[in-house]
Write a protein that holds these residues in place. Structure first.
Motif, PDB file in Angstrom:
ATOM      1  N   UNK A  22      13.844  -4.464  56.973  1.00  0.00           N
ATOM      2  CA  UNK A  22      14.630  -5.667  57.245  1.00  0.00           C
ATOM      3  C   UNK A  22      13.740  -6.899  57.267  1.00  0.00           C
ATOM      4  N   UNK A  23      14.105  -7.874  56.453  1.00  0.00           N
ATOM      5  CA  UNK A  23      13.493  -9.199  56.497  1.00  0.00           C
ATOM      6  C   UNK A  23      14.531 -10.149  57.073  1.00  0.00           C
ATOM      7  N   UNK A  24      14.155 -10.905  58.087  1.00  0.00           N
ATOM      8  CA  UNK A  24      15.044 -11.928  58.638  1.00  0.00           C
ATOM      9  C   UNK A  24      14.426 -13.288  58.374  1.00  0.00           C
ATOM     10  N   UNK A  25      15.121 -14.109  57.597  1.00  0.00           N
ATOM     11  CA  UNK A  25      14.673 -15.481  57.383  1.00  0.00           C
ATOM     12  C   UNK A  25      15.349 -16.364  58.408  1.00  0.00           C
ATOM     13  N   UNK A  26      14.575 -16.809  59.397  1.00  0.00           N
ATOM     14  CA  UNK A  26      15.084 -17.681  60.459  1.00  0.00           C
ATOM     15  C   UNK A  26      14.659 -19.118  60.172  1.00  0.00           C
ATOM     16  N   UNK A  27      14.717 -19.482  58.896  1.00  0.00           N
ATOM     17  CA  UNK A  27      14.264 -20.791  58.436  1.00  0.00           C
ATOM     18  C   UNK A  27      15.450 -21.679  58.087  1.00  0.00           C
ATOM     19  N   UNK A  28      15.292 -22.994  58.148  1.00  0.00           N
ATOM     20  CA  UNK A  28      16.380 -23.905  57.778  1.00  0.00           C
ATOM     21  C   UNK A  28      16.626 -23.881  56.268  1.00  0.00           C
ATOM     22  N   UNK A  29      17.744 -24.478  55.817  1.00  0.00           N
ATOM     23  CA  UNK A  29      18.072 -24.493  54.387  1.00  0.00           C
ATOM     24  C   UNK A  29      16.918 -25.008  53.534  1.00  0.00           C
ATOM     25  N   UNK A  30      16.676 -24.312  52.424  1.00  0.00           N
ATOM     26  CA  UNK A  30      15.679 -24.650  51.403  1.00  0.00           C
ATOM     27  C   UNK A  30      14.234 -24.353  51.823  1.00  0.00           C
ATOM     28  N   UNK A  31      13.993 -24.048  53.100  1.00  0.00           N
ATOM     29  CA  UNK A  31      12.620 -23.833  53.548  1.00  0.00           C
ATOM     30  C   UNK A  31      11.984 -22.605  52.907  1.00  0.00           C
ATOM     31  N   UNK A  32      12.814 -21.634  52.502  1.00  0.00           N
ATOM     32  CA  UNK A  32      12.281 -20.409  51.894  1.00  0.00           C
ATOM     33  C   UNK A  32      12.404 -20.412  50.373  1.00  0.00           C
ATOM     34  N   UNK A  33      12.858 -21.503  49.785  1.00  0.00           N
ATOM     35  CA  UNK A  33      13.075 -21.548  48.339  1.00  0.00           C
ATOM     36  C   UNK A  33      11.824 -21.170  47.549  1.00  0.00           C
ATOM     37  N   UNK A  34      10.691 -21.690  47.985  1.00  0.00           N
ATOM     38  CA  UNK A  34       9.441 -21.447  47.242  1.00  0.00           C
ATOM     39  C   UNK A  34       9.003 -19.994  47.300  1.00  0.00           C
ATOM     40  N   UNK A  35       9.570 -19.215  48.232  1.00  0.00           N
ATOM     41  CA  UNK A  35       9.195 -17.813  48.375  1.00  0.00           C
ATOM     42  C   UNK A  35      10.005 -16.898  47.460  1.00  0.00           C
ATOM     43  N   UNK A  36      11.047 -17.420  46.841  1.00  0.00           N
ATOM     44  CA  UNK A  36      11.952 -16.592  46.035  1.00  0.00           C
ATOM     45  C   UNK A  36      11.228 -15.761  44.977  1.00  0.00           C
ATOM     46  N   UNK A  37      10.240 -16.304  44.251  1.00  0.00           N
ATOM     47  CA  UNK A  37       9.579 -15.505  43.206  1.00  0.00           C
ATOM     48  C   UNK A  37       8.743 -14.340  43.748  1.00  0.00           C
ATOM     49  N   UNK A  38       8.546 -14.260  45.049  1.00  0.00           N
ATOM     50  CA  UNK A  38       7.679 -13.228  45.619  1.00  0.00           C
ATOM     51  C   UNK A  38       8.363 -11.875  45.776  1.00  0.00           C
ATOM     52  N   UNK A  39       9.696 -11.841  45.662  1.00  0.00           N
ATOM     53  CA  UNK A  39      10.393 -10.555  45.789  1.00  0.00           C
ATOM     54  C   UNK A  39      10.024  -9.631  44.640  1.00  0.00           C
ATOM     55  N   UNK A  40       9.742  -8.389  44.986  1.00  0.00           N
ATOM     56  CA  UNK A  40       9.497  -7.348  43.993  1.00  0.00           C
ATOM     57  C   UNK A  40      10.589  -6.294  44.108  1.00  0.00           C
ATOM     58  N   UNK A  41      10.880  -5.545  43.052  1.00  0.00           N
ATOM     59  CA  UNK A  41      11.943  -4.533  43.124  1.00  0.00           C
ATOM     60  C   UNK A  41      11.731  -3.580  44.291  1.00  0.00           C
ATOM     61  N   UNK A  42      12.814  -3.278  44.981  1.00  0.00           N
ATOM     62  CA  UNK A  42      12.713  -2.383  46.117  1.00  0.00           C
ATOM     63  C   UNK A  42      14.022  -2.272  46.857  1.00  0.00           C
ATOM     64  N   UNK A  43      13.962  -1.646  48.012  1.00  0.00           N
ATOM     65  CA  UNK A  43      15.153  -1.472  48.840  1.00  0.00           C
ATOM     66  C   UNK A  43      14.967  -2.243  50.148  1.00  0.00           C
TER      67      UNK A  43
END
Length: 273
Positions: A185-206
């Motif tokens: 479980x990943x919980x993003x407790x960040x305000x809108x757009x604050x995690x946008x730059x992290x989007x490319x970091x996801x790798x295939x998984x469950x």
């Protein structure tokens, strides 16, 4: 007239008034609910000058921690998390504090069939992050990683906070995010757009991403997570369930009309978009 309100700063565009008004309408209550701009330094004076028309308040950032010492009584959940998002004003004027965020997140996760998580990563270090850590503990996690842009601020989660929640906390810098997304479980407790730059970091998984953002939805971060195979839970179900619990506490009537509140929230988000 019975009055309730959302307190915080900023509160412009907050969805809580829409949800609460929908609940009161469905319940046949002629109550009012508004958003009031209230920075932390104004909160003691505001709460100290209430008249008899007030029934309760919802609290958003940055007041969830500030309010705790101003309350006459707090629940076990508030004590454990160190933050309150709900005030019930009694007939005698006492201020009772509760935290319905934990309930809201847990209900949203249950609806998505998320019932366990032994590895948890939390993005952010504010009051919502404390709730996320308590959620992790409820799901069976005894050690969580907190990713923070300001690790000095995040250090406030260590010591008494971690002990109250019953979880070991490991703080990592923002640059370590990509090493800690492959968890239950990943919980993003960040305000809108604050995690946008992290989007490319996801790798295939469950696993599951719980993103507290509800507008815009899906967030770039959530969209990328879903594309990488993660189950995604958005902020609107969480917000509705925590608001429904507030309504039940403040009206003394349970259950609150969750369906009507959800539909009102969905409609408002569509109109604004």
């Amino acid at each position: 007239m019975t009055r309730l309100a959302l307190l915080g700063s900023p509160v412009n565009g907050a969805l809580s008034p829409v949800l609460h008004r929908a609940a009161y309408k469905a319940m046949g209550l002629p109550w009012t609910y508004h958003a009031i701009e209230c920075p932390p330094q104004d909160l003691p004076h505001f709460l100290g000058t209430l008249d008899g028309g007030w029934r309760g308040f919802s609290l958003t950032m940055p007041l969830k921690r500030t309010v705790v010492p101003l309350l006459d009584e707090t629940s076990e959940t508030v004590t454990r998390i160190g933050a309150a998002n709900t005030i019930v004003v009694t007939a005698s004027g006492r201020l009772l504090g509760e935290n319905t965020d934990l309930y809201g997140v847990m209900q949203a996760l249950r609806e998505a069939n998320v019932t366990t998580a032994t590895t948890v990563t939390v993005l952010g270090a504010g009051a919502t992050a404390c709730t996320a850590l308590a959620v992790g503990r409820e799901l069976g996690c005894d050690q969580a990683v907190v990713i923070a842009r300001d690790t000095r601020r995040a250090s406030s989660l260590l010591g008494p906070t971690a002990e109250r929640i019953g979880i070991k906390i490991i703080i990592k810098p923002w640059t370590a995010v990509d090493h800690h997304l492959a968890v239950d479980l990943v919980v993003s407790a960040l305000p809108p757009h604050a995690a946008d730059a992290l989007a490319p970091l996801w790798k295939p998984g469950t696993g599951t991403l719980m993103d507290v953002v509800y507008r815009p939805w899906p967030s770039r971060f959530a969209h990328a997570a879903q594309g990488a195979g993660r189950r995604v839970v958005g902020g609107l179900p969480m917000l509705v369930h925590q608001a429904a619990q507030q309504v039940a506490l403040q009206t003394g009537r349970s259950p609150a009309p969750v369906t009507e509140m959800l539909l009102a929230g969905q409609s408002e988000i569509r109109e604004v978009a």
